[in-house]
Design a protein around this motif. Structure first.
Motif, PDB file in Angstrom:
ATOM      1  N   PHE A 174       0.846  -1.202   0.000  1.00  9.89           N
ATOM      2  CA  PHE A 174       0.000   0.000   0.000  1.00  9.89           C
ATOM      3  C   PHE A 174       0.884   1.255   0.000  1.00  9.89           C
ATOM      4  CE2 PHE A 174      -3.736  -2.504   1.451  1.00  9.89           C
ATOM      5  CZ  PHE A 174      -4.724  -1.886   0.706  1.00  9.89           C
ATOM      6  N   ASN A 289      -8.545  -1.235   6.602  1.00  9.18           N
ATOM      7  CA  ASN A 289      -8.965  -1.039   5.208  1.00  9.18           C
ATOM      8  C   ASN A 289     -10.430  -1.452   4.987  1.00  9.18           C
ATOM      9  OD1 ASN A 289      -9.105  -2.308   2.210  1.00  9.18           O
ATOM     10  ND2 ASN A 289      -7.781  -0.529   2.280  1.00  9.18           N
ATOM     11  N   CYS A 315      -6.608  -0.112  15.324  1.00  6.15           N
ATOM     12  CA  CYS A 315      -5.984  -0.969  14.297  1.00  6.15           C
ATOM     13  C   CYS A 315      -4.513  -0.620  14.142  1.00  6.15           C
ATOM     14  CB  CYS A 315      -6.657  -0.753  12.944  1.00  6.15           C
ATOM     15  SG  CYS A 315      -8.066  -1.806  12.693  1.00  6.15           S
ATOM     16  N   ASP A 317      -0.935   1.483  15.457  1.00  2.16           N
ATOM     17  CA  ASP A 317      -0.221   1.362  16.726  1.00  2.16           C
ATOM     18  C   ASP A 317      -0.845   2.205  17.845  1.00  2.16           C
ATOM     19  OD1 ASP A 317       1.395  -0.266  15.312  1.00  2.16           O
ATOM     20  OD2 ASP A 317       3.045   1.164  15.112  1.00  2.16           O
TER      21      ASP A 317
END
Ligand code: KG4
Ligand code: ZN
Length: 354
Positions: A174, A289, A315, A317
């Motif tokens: 990505f 995502n 999701c 850190d």
């Protein structure tokens, strides 16, 4: 009755400083009391990626104010802390040293024990902080910026690696594709935003190892294919890649995202099929995502499989997952907190060696 334990967690492995306080109550699922986060994204944006030295210095600036904020929000004081947990690895050495150093100094001053946590175990257990927590055993799809792994998880600390990437991670695919399309850092969210206006079937991009029969991944070739396609378009248009018409960029972004997501979904389903397990847990930054969630939800629903995610804001850190992983390790008896304040960090640390 045993006293509830207050576990402070400090995350500093990369470009987010995270601090959290979790309460461990006997055999119940530990409870998140408060967490605070500072993202360095803005600071690193000018460089197109994380600058390790800047990351370390910023962690130093943020960690104590964040700790104060968490204690205030949780209505606790330093004296209430029973265990100080920190991310011991994997990650950037200098950044990890900040969290480890602060955690051990704080614990030594408070005369409380410390516990080093594996960053990926934090991600893996982060869905236990959600409103719909999973139950063991499950298959975990760990998709962060540096790792893409499928694990069989039989309990806390009982992890078997089923497959992993042989080159780039999905998050890297990505990020690198986004970079060559002229999108900002971090690329994942930027690319998926742009993809919303594009056609996922516009460009035929490779699905590496899709039918390899095993559970390994490979994303390095995809990035090259995106680059070749982008350069071809730019040549035809007589402009730079970043100056391509926005509809074309959106089509490229959508096609890239579709290729990554298709491989992740297929391999995750194969892992469930091969292990005979009926529960999937998705963790790590790429777990945010939208397309991945949508496709996993629909494929799992068709097969009567359950899928669990961390809350969207947990999701990527954060300190909550580190405090939670420490609390769950203590609860399961997998690890005791230690009163030895000499510390080390493990920039490279395979999760299945835990
Ligand atoms: O787990 P994480 O915060 O950090 C690591 O431990 O590496 O994951 C960061 C990764 C980056 O590659 C980022 O681009 C990706 O997660 N990411 C996304 C999305 N949000 C974050 N990738 C795709 N779509 C998103 N919405
Ligand atoms: Zn991470």
């Amino acid at each position: 009755m045993a006293k509830n334990l207050q576990v402070l967690g400090i995350e500093s492995s990369c470009d987010e400083t995270g601090v959290a306080l979790v309460e461990l109550r006997g055999s119940e699922l530990p409870l998140l009391l408060a967490h605070a986060l500072h993202s360095q994204i803005e600071m690193h944006q000018a460089y197109g990626g994380v600058v390790p030295e800047l990351a370390s210095r910023d962690h130093i600036r943020r960690v104590l104010p964040l700790t104060e904020k968490v204690l205030l929000e949780a209505k606790r004081t330093l004296a209430d802390i029973d265990v100080v947990a920190f991310t011991r690895g994997p990650g950037l050495a200098g950044a990890l040293l900040v969290g480890a150093g602060v955690a051990c100094a704080l614990a030594a001053a408070l005369k409380k024990p410390v516990l080093g946590v594996h960053h990926l175990e934090g991600h893996l257990l982060s869905p236990f902080l959600s409103a719909d927590p999973p139950e063991f055993p499950f298959v975990a799809l760990l998709v962060s910026g540096g790792h893409t792994q499928l694990m069989q998880v039989d309990g806390v600390g009982r992890y078997t690696l089923l497959g992993e990437t042989i080159d780039d991670a999905a998050g890297e695919a990505f990020d690198k594709s986004a970079k060559l399309l002229g999108l900002g850092y971090p690329g994942g969210p930027a690319l998926s935003r742009l993809a919303q206006n594009g056609d996922p079937a516009a460009f035929k991009l490779p699905r590496p190892l899709l039918n390899s029969g095993n559970l390994d991944f490979s994303f390095a070739g995809l990035k090259t294919a995106v680059m070749v396609q982008a350069k071809k378009l730019a040549l035809a248009q007589g402009c730079a890649v970043e100056a391509l018409p926005s509809a074309m960029l959106a089509d490229l972004a959508a096609s890239t995202q579709a290729a990554i997501v298709e491989v992740l979904v297929k391999k995750a389903l194969t892992a469930l099929f091969q292990t005979g397990l009926t529960r999937l847990v998705v963790a790590g930054g790429v777990g945010a995502n939208g397309l991945l969630r949508q496709q996993l939800n629909s494929e799992c629903a068709k097969r009567r499989l359950r899928v669990h995610y961390p809350e969207l804001h947990l999701c990527t850190d954060n300190g909550a997952m580190i405090a939670m992983a420490a609390a769950m390790r203590l609860q399961s008896g997998q690890q005791a907190a230690s009163a030895v304040y000499a510390f080390d960090v493990k920039p490279r640390w395979p999760l299945d060696l835990l």
